[in-house]
Design an enzyme around this catalytic site. Structure first.
Site, PDB file in Angstrom:
ATOM      1  N   THR A 202       0.870  -1.182   0.000  1.00  0.00           N
ATOM      2  CA  THR A 202       0.000   0.000   0.000  1.00  0.00           C
ATOM      3  C   THR A 202       0.905   1.230   0.000  1.00  0.00           C
ATOM      4  OG1 THR A 202      -0.240  -0.221   2.412  1.00  0.00           O
ATOM      5  CG2 THR A 202      -2.013  -1.108   1.039  1.00  0.00           C
ATOM      6  N   LYS A 228       3.881  -6.986   4.077  1.00  0.00           N
ATOM      7  CA  LYS A 228       3.687  -5.594   3.709  1.00  0.00           C
ATOM      8  C   LYS A 228       3.351  -4.811   4.967  1.00  0.00           C
ATOM      9  CE  LYS A 228       0.429  -3.474   3.188  1.00  0.00           C
ATOM     10  NZ  LYS A 228      -0.274  -2.484   4.104  1.00  0.00           N
ATOM     11  N   THR A 239      -0.833  -1.128   8.786  1.00  0.00           N
ATOM     12  CA  THR A 239      -1.619  -2.301   8.386  1.00  0.00           C
ATOM     13  C   THR A 239      -0.592  -3.356   7.948  1.00  0.00           C
ATOM     14  OG1 THR A 239      -3.282  -0.780   7.676  1.00  0.00           O
ATOM     15  CG2 THR A 239      -3.542  -2.974   6.900  1.00  0.00           C
ATOM     16  N   GLU A 326       6.820   4.792   7.366  1.00  0.00           N
ATOM     17  CA  GLU A 326       6.470   5.978   6.576  1.00  0.00           C
ATOM     18  C   GLU A 326       7.337   7.175   6.969  1.00  0.00           C
ATOM     19  OE1 GLU A 326       1.829   4.836   5.619  1.00  0.00           O
ATOM     20  OE2 GLU A 326       2.303   5.912   7.457  1.00  0.00           O
ATOM     21  N   ASN A 449       0.507  10.523   5.663  1.00  0.00           N
ATOM     22  CA  ASN A 449      -0.765  10.208   6.277  1.00  0.00           C
ATOM     23  C   ASN A 449      -1.799  11.299   6.136  1.00  0.00           C
ATOM     24  OD1 ASN A 449      -0.659   7.472   7.789  1.00  0.00           O
ATOM     25  ND2 ASN A 449       1.341   8.399   8.133  1.00  0.00           N
ATOM     26  N   SER A 454      -6.125  10.475  -0.727  1.00  0.00           N
ATOM     27  CA  SER A 454      -6.252  11.244  -1.975  1.00  0.00           C
ATOM     28  C   SER A 454      -5.497  10.560  -3.100  1.00  0.00           C
ATOM     29  CB  SER A 454      -5.708  12.654  -1.761  1.00  0.00           C
ATOM     30  OG  SER A 454      -4.345  12.621  -1.414  1.00  0.00           O
TER      31      SER A 454
END
Length: 454
Positions: A202, A228, A239, A326, A449, A454
């Site tokens: 993702t 992942k 996740t 991230e 985040n 979007s």
């Protein structure tokens, strides 16, 4: 349950675990020299500076893989992954303890309880839609996916495992999966590991895989896995999805004991941001295609090498989650020693790893040991302030409740510029210890985040 299982295993297990942890701490850098199959799961994301190449994974007997595009993303990419297993394959799983959960998690837990992990034939995974917080319609969508896969592979619905990842609160359009299964089935191959790793991404910026070989009663067996995860990572079984396959012959009960035990010091010992996912899933499959004798007990001495290598694969995958945190620019190992119990040490380590102030200090390359001490104190676990010590790498910042007499700001600042950091904390009340891995917290985490949907 984990501690009881650990005591039940043969006396070599503790030593094997320590060896596996040490080796796996380096494993994420022990990959082939071939170019990595990279490319972020979402357009516009730069590949993590901590990324490692995808390893060379040879075929694992009994499993075939394929990917396809179901269309859960607007941009062109594979977002559907299928694994097919032979008759008699075993399966076990560890799942999120998140109170919301998800329809795919509910499905897998229920079917594994019914089948006891025997004769699982397929795994269907989609990225782009978590199918979580979707009520009965979400559960029905999972059932239809399992039904469609069962028809393709000539098995029962309950023999199909299903997993999803993506945005929470969006109902899965199962028709997108069912319509693609025929063409995906035609592409099934034993060599699809890298593609499978990419298809489940993702906000990941690189595909994650691990591989090892072990010996079971004189027979060589293979262990391969993909996972992942990049944000919403603090597994409590982010996740997070992980799928590991071996061609060893191991009973479902033994597989479940192993995956439950070894999750503790691997996937449950990493954190990116402290947020648990509704979809966390770790599934372990055994095809039995290697020809090795079937093992029915997790503590069987013939599994000694396998246990060590399995934990190494799980830890390798778990650490890659942190490397792809991230916005991450620092990979950080935190060790807490001198605690009253292992549970206490783990809680203190987790508090350090998940403190925004600590994590932003790492991002700013600031050896702010005061923030470490702050996090230790607010863990609400027994510590002795006057015996507490903090070390960055080989450099002591504080010793016995005071700034270290050898503290050198210039050396400390130079150390903090590295991409891989180690923090050691002695809390002075006992002999227990724990290790966790985390990353820093940067402006890019906020950007990713803030722009997630979007």
């Amino acid at each position: 349950m984990g501690e009881a299982l650990e005591r039940a295993l043969d006396p070599l297990t503790s030593a094997l675990k320590r060896a596996a942890l040490k080796r796996a701490d380096k494993a994420s850098r022990q990959f082939s020299d071939e170019p990595a199959a990279t490319g972020a799961g979402k357009p516009g994301l730069a590949v993590s500076p901590l990324a490692v190449p995808f390893p060379q994974i040879p075929p694992v007997g009994g499993v075939e893989l394929a990917t396809g595009r179901a269309g859960f993303y607007k941009h062109e990419r594979d977002d559907l992954m299928v694994m097919h297993f032979p008759e008699g394959a075993s399966a076990a799983g560890v799942f999120t303890r998140h109170w919301v959960g998800s329809a795919p998690v509910d499905w897998c837990k229920r079917q594994l309880a019914v089948t006891k992990g025997q004769d699982v034939r397929a795994l269907v995974v989609n990225a782009g839609c978590a199918n979580s917080f979707t009520g009965k319609p979400g559960a029905d969508a999972v059932r239809r996916v399992a039904s469609a896969a069962a028809k393709r592979f000539g098995c029962r619905q309950r023999d199909v495992m299903v997993a999803s990842t993506g945005v929470i609160g969006v109902l899965l359009d199962d028709g997108k999966i069912s319509s693609r299964l025929p063409e995906v089935e035609q592409r099934l191959s034993p060599d699809g590991w890298a593609g499978a790793g990419r298809a489940i991404m993702t906000t990941d910026t690189f595909p994650k895989g691990a591989y090892a070989e072990a010996v079971v009663d004189g027979v060589s067996v293979r262990i391969a896995g993909i996972c992942k995860g990049s944000g919403m990572i603090a597994p409590d079984m982010a996740t997070m999805l992980a799928f590991v396959v071996t061609d060893a012959a191991i009973s479902p009960a033994a597989l479940q004991a192993l995956v439950t035990l070894y999750t503790r010091n691997t996937f449950n010992a990493v954190t990116v941001d402290g947020d648990r996912s509704t979809n966390d899933t770790l599934l372990l499959f055994a095809t039995g295609a290697s020809g090795a004798p079937k093992i029915s007990r997790a503590g069987d001495r013939r599994l000694a090498d396998f246990r060590e290598k399995l934990e190494g694969v799980l830890l390798d995958l778990a650490m890659q989650l942190v490397r792809d945190g991230e916005g991450a620019t620092k990979f950080v190992k935190v060790t807490v020693a001198g605690a009253e119990s292992q549970a206490s040490a783990r809680k203190i380590a987790r508090t350090i790893c998940e403190s925004p102030l600590v994590k932003t200090a790492f991002a700013g390359e600031d050896a702010n040991w005061g923030r470490i001490v702050m996090a230790v104190g607010r863990a609400d676990e027994p510590v002795d302030r006057d015996r507490m010590s903090v070390k960055f790498g080989d450099l002591w910042a504080a010793q016995d409740g005071l700034v270290s007499p050898t503290y050198d700001e210039a050396k400390m600042s130079a150390y903090m510029k590295g991409q891989e950091l180690e923090v050691f904390v002695e809390v002075g009340v006992g002999k227990a210890s724990a290790v966790m891995w985390t990353c820093d917290l940067t402006k890019q985490y906020v950007a990713i985040n803030g722009d997630y949907r979007s």
